[in-house]
Design a protein around this motif. Structure first.
Motif, short mmCIF file in Angstrom:
data_model
loop_
_atom_site.label_atom_id
_atom_site.label_comp_id
_atom_site.label_asym_id
_atom_site.label_seq_id
_atom_site.Cartn_x
_atom_site.Cartn_y
_atom_site.Cartn_z
N TRP A 1 0.83 -1.20 0.00
CA TRP A 1 0.00 0.00 0.00
C TRP A 1 0.87 1.26 0.00
N ARG A 2 1.90 1.26 0.81
CA ARG A 2 2.77 2.42 0.87
C ARG A 2 3.49 2.64 -0.46
N LYS A 3 3.94 1.54 -1.08
CA LYS A 3 4.66 1.67 -2.34
C LYS A 3 3.73 2.16 -3.45
N ILE A 4 2.46 1.72 -3.43
CA ILE A 4 1.50 2.23 -4.43
C ILE A 4 1.32 3.74 -4.25
N GLU A 5 1.20 4.19 -3.01
CA GLU A 5 1.02 5.62 -2.75
C GLU A 5 2.24 6.43 -3.20
N GLN A 6 3.42 5.84 -3.09
CA GLN A 6 4.65 6.55 -3.47
C GLN A 6 4.92 6.51 -4.97
N ALA A 7 4.27 5.60 -5.67
CA ALA A 7 4.58 5.37 -7.08
C ALA A 7 4.15 6.53 -7.96
N ARG A 8 4.92 6.73 -9.02
CA ARG A 8 4.55 7.69 -10.05
C ARG A 8 3.75 6.94 -11.11
N ALA A 9 2.45 7.07 -11.04
CA ALA A 9 1.56 6.37 -11.97
C ALA A 9 0.26 7.13 -12.05
N ALA A 10 -0.52 6.83 -13.07
CA ALA A 10 -1.82 7.48 -13.23
C ALA A 10 -2.72 7.12 -12.05
N PRO A 11 -3.56 8.04 -11.60
CA PRO A 11 -4.46 7.75 -10.48
C PRO A 11 -5.30 6.50 -10.70
N ALA A 12 -5.72 6.26 -11.95
CA ALA A 12 -6.54 5.07 -12.23
C ALA A 12 -5.76 3.80 -11.98
N ASN A 13 -4.48 3.77 -12.37
CA ASN A 13 -3.64 2.60 -12.13
C ASN A 13 -3.50 2.30 -10.65
N LYS A 14 -3.18 3.34 -9.89
CA LYS A 14 -2.95 3.17 -8.46
C LYS A 14 -4.24 2.75 -7.75
N ALA A 15 -5.35 3.43 -8.09
CA ALA A 15 -6.62 3.13 -7.42
C ALA A 15 -7.12 1.75 -7.77
N CYS A 16 -6.95 1.33 -9.03
CA CYS A 16 -7.42 0.01 -9.45
C CYS A 16 -6.73 -1.09 -8.65
N LEU A 17 -5.41 -1.01 -8.53
CA LEU A 17 -4.68 -2.04 -7.78
C LEU A 17 -5.04 -1.98 -6.30
N GLN A 18 -5.24 -0.78 -5.76
CA GLN A 18 -5.64 -0.65 -4.36
C GLN A 18 -7.01 -1.29 -4.12
N LEU A 19 -7.95 -1.04 -5.04
CA LEU A 19 -9.28 -1.60 -4.87
C LEU A 19 -9.28 -3.12 -5.00
N VAL A 20 -8.41 -3.63 -5.85
CA VAL A 20 -8.29 -5.09 -5.98
C VAL A 20 -7.85 -5.70 -4.66
N PHE A 21 -6.82 -5.11 -4.03
CA PHE A 21 -6.31 -5.66 -2.77
C PHE A 21 -7.18 -5.29 -1.57
N LEU A 22 -7.94 -4.22 -1.68
CA LEU A 22 -8.81 -3.82 -0.58
C LEU A 22 -10.08 -4.65 -0.53
N THR A 23 -10.62 -5.03 -1.71
CA THR A 23 -11.92 -5.71 -1.76
C THR A 23 -11.83 -7.21 -2.01
N GLY A 24 -10.74 -7.67 -2.64
CA GLY A 24 -10.66 -9.08 -3.01
C GLY A 24 -11.51 -9.42 -4.21
#
Length: 401
Positions: free
Chosen positions: A217-240
């Motif tokens: 989670w911390r590395k996703i927040e630190q990453a330089r990427a489009a908001p959609a990329n970061k949010a999509c991966l976060q939602l995958v790991f947050l919701t299953g």
């Protein structure tokens, strides 16, 4: 007692214990476990008992089967092998089809019944590995050696797992053809298993404990990427949820008043809607996406607002994040699908009941419960999700800078 069309219709397509019923003049039918009804002829050739197949009902009707009796008796009377004679007689107007021709016919007749993504996969497999290579010999004449030679080629030019996948595809096609009476059901390929031609797909074992989820989670927040990329991966790991369910999520699927998001049947692997609660953390992510992209169309858009972010983009971003974590913390390899195993394992350890985690994963129930219990356990799901994020957040707070 002689068979009638009424009796045959009752037999057909009923998946039950195999049964064999006699007709007359050596003619009989055999209903298989899958519901297919096969005409058979019993006789003696060279003083040995012979049971030969004549085709499947209703493609071979009662009248058609009875009309064959004089021919079969004639071949026996002149000393001909009735099996070979019938095969030559059956060719009549047309040659036996090749596996390639049957595959093309299967595509034309059944592909439209699958979901678009599945259609794409099946078309790719058939176009690359089946249609170009199985067109030189009739499918009914393919021997075990022919099939092994074919799958050896796939294994050498693709992978062992690809060979196993194509075996399943080809068997599907030929079973379909056999059910239609276009191919005998004794083809040698039906005896092949994935272990004979390649390797079965390995079952995933990887799941991420809370400390690894915190690092992720911390590395996703630190990453330089489009908001959609970061949010999509976060939602995958947050919701299953399945990656496709997140990627294809639209604002119209969100019930903001009741805090529920629904995966429509066309986006669901089970072909049924899946309802999940919108938790506080998920709402926070949705609000940030709405600020960037607006509340219209896909929640995680791709290169175009009218298109969802692609699987390749999500997988590539996840691989990049893992690369950083592996370099810094020697984290074992993980992929987006491991999120599902993680949430199920960790919440089970926290005493969340399996029937709740199964609902969170969007799995279909089985047995009697699937028939009568339609409850979504939205409140219990929400409690499970809140507990899950709480534990991840605590692990983030405990990370060393």
């Amino acid at each position: 007692m002689a068979l009638t069309d009424a009796k045959l219709r009752k037999l057909a397509n009923k998946k039950d214990d195999p049964i064999t019923l006699s007709h007359r003049d050596g003619l009989r039918v055999k209903r298989n476990k899958n519901g297919s009804v096969l005409w058979q002829y019993r006789c003696r050739y060279l003083c040995k008992p012979v049971i030969m197949s004549l085709g499947y009902y209703p493609e071979v009707s009662l009248k058609d089967a009875q009309d064959l009796i004089p021919h079969l008796k004639h071949w026996l009377s002149i000393g001909e092998d009735p099996r070979k004679a019938y095969k030559a007689y059956s060719k009549g107007a047309a040659d036996d089809p090749t596996a390639s021709e049957l595959a093309q016919k299967w595509l034309n007749n059944t592909l439209h019944t699958y979901k678009p993504k599945t259609q794409e996969v099946y078309s790719h497999h058939m176009g690359k590995w089946v249609l170009p290579y199985l067109k030189d010999k009739p499918a009914c004449e393919m021997t075990a050696a022919d099939w092994h030679k074919y799958f050896d080629y796939i294994r050498e030019n693709g992978t062992a797992k690809t060979a196993s996948v194509i075996l399943v595809r080809v068997k599907t096609v030929l079973h379909w053809a056999a059910m239609r009476g276009e191919l005998p059901n004794n083809n040698p390929i039906f005896n092949l298993q994935t272990k004979h031609v390649g390797e079965s797909a390995t079952q995933g074992q990887r799941w991420l404990p809370f400390n690894e989820l915190a690092l992720l989670w911390r590395k996703i927040e630190q990453a330089r990427a489009a908001p959609a990329n970061k949010a999509c991966l976060q939602l995958v790991f947050l919701t299953g949820a399945r990656q496709s369910e997140i990627r294809e999520l639209k604002w119209e699927h969100i019930d903001e008043e009741n805090k529920i998001w629904t995966v429509p049947p066309e986006n669901s692997k089970t072909n049924k809607p899946i309802r999940r609660p919108i938790t506080k953390k998920m709402q926070e992510i949705l609000d940030s996406l709405a600020l960037v992209y607006g509340k219209k169309g896909y929640i995680c858009p791709g290169s175009s607002p009218r298109k969802a972010i692609t699987t390749h983009a999500v997988n590539r971003f996840c691989a990049r994040i893992w690369g950083y974590l592996h370099e810094e913390h020697k984290t074992a390899k993980f992929v987006p699908h491991d999120a599902r195993r993680s949430i199920s394992t960790l919440l089970s350890e926290l005493d969340i009941p399996p029937y709740v985690t199964e609902k969170m994963l969007g799995h279909a129930r089985r047995g009697v419960m699937a028939v009568y219990n339609k409850h979504d356990y939205i409140k219990a799901q929400a409690e499970g999700y809140e507990l899950y994020w709480k534990k991840i957040n605590e692990a983030i707070a405990n990370l060393k800078s």
